[in-house]
Design an enzyme around this catalytic site. Structure first.
Site, PDB file in Angstrom:
ATOM      1  CE  LYS A  15      21.146   2.955 -18.446  1.00 19.37           C
ATOM      2  NZ  LYS A  15      20.547   3.160 -17.124  1.00 19.37           N
TER       3      LYS A  15
HETATM    4  O1  G3P Z   1      21.083   4.537 -14.235  1.00 18.43           O
HETATM    5  C1  G3P Z   1      22.419   4.709 -14.053  1.00 18.43           C
HETATM    6  C2  G3P Z   1      22.836   5.608 -12.924  1.00 18.43           C
HETATM    7  O2  G3P Z   1      22.118   6.773 -12.865  1.00 18.43           O
HETATM    8  C3  G3P Z   1      23.149   4.947 -11.621  1.00 18.43           C
HETATM    9  O3  G3P Z   1      23.326   5.841 -10.553  1.00 18.43           O
HETATM   10  O4  G3P Z   1      23.552   6.330  -8.150  1.00 18.43           O
HETATM   11  O5  G3P Z   1      23.639   3.939  -8.932  1.00 18.43           O
HETATM   12  O6  G3P Z   1      25.537   5.478  -9.388  1.00 18.43           O
HETATM   13  P1  G3P Z   1      24.061   5.368  -9.194  1.00 18.43           P
END
Ligand code: G3P
Length: 217
Positions: free
Chosen positions: A83
């Site tokens: 990633k």
């Molecule tokens: O892994 C990336 C993503 O899903 C992060 O989510 O909730 O931290 O915006 P969030």
């Protein structure tokens, strides 16, 4: 639509995996921090547990650093999707890794132009962040729709991985648009089973079974 689970919590992954709901796993530095575990150890454990792609995120921000870290992550398993952030250096690293046949997940995508560049750089997955756009009163789902249109117009095979999913409705909305994958926290995947009429109907059935003394075993 494939389901990835967005966590580094082994017990949560195992529970959903046993139910057949895990086609892959995504992690990021914040999720690794939350787990309190060593990144290489926890990602290895996740790879041993599930069958699909497992995203491990680099923490370097320069090309050389990303290459060194991505190679280290890729040594763990063929399941690793490296990633990288959607920056110029991240796109360069994406191109290098994809030419070497490694899976790449380009993350922190907030625009259709960024998604177009990631596809040109050979990304396996593009991760548009729905919830973080919604937090700014923008519409994250519009971005998924735009990327779907662009990728379909030109036959890009980069998979749209809807990320930053915050609610069960995000899952069905992403599926309606045609996201290839959605990654969500375990609680959101489980919340997809909830419906108030299911709870109400079940309570009535339980009561009627009791009243009528219905016994099956
Ligand atoms: O892994 C990336 C993503 O899903 C992060 O989510 O909730 O931290 O915006 P969030």
């Amino acid at each position: 639509m494939k389901f990835f689970v967005d966590t580094a919590d082994i017990d949560a992954i195992r529970e959903l995996n046993d139910m057949g709901f895990v086609d892959g796993v995504t992690t990021n530095p914040s999720l690794i921090k939350k787990s309190g575990r060593d990144i290489l150890e926890v990602i290895k454990e996740i790879c041993d547990l599930v069958d699909g792609p497992v995203s491990g995120e680099v923490v370097a921000t320069d090309y050389e650093g990303m290459i060194a870290e991505g190679n280290k992550l890729a040594e763990i398993s063929d399941q690793i999707a490296i990633k990288v952030p959607l920056t110029i250096d991240g796109l360069k690293a994406c191109k290098t890794f994809s030419e070497e046949g490694k899976m790449v997940n380009v993350t922190l995508c907030f625009s259709a132009n960024q998604a177009l560049l990631a596809a040109k750089a050979g990304a396996t997955f593009i991760s548009p962040f729905i919830g973080r756009l919604d937090d700014l009163n923008l519409d994250g789902m519009d971005l998924i729709e735009d990327i779907r249109t662009i990728y379909d117009n030109y036959g890009f095979d980069t998979q749209i991985l809807a990320a930053s999913i915050r609610s069960a409705n995000h899952m069905s909305d992403a599926a309606k648009i045609g996201a290839d994958v959605a990654t969500a926290p375990p609680a959101v995947i489980k919340a997809m089973a909830n419906h108030v009429l299911t709870d109400k109907g079940l309570a009535q059935f339980v009561q009627d079974a009791k009243d009528a003394d219905i016994k099956i075993v």
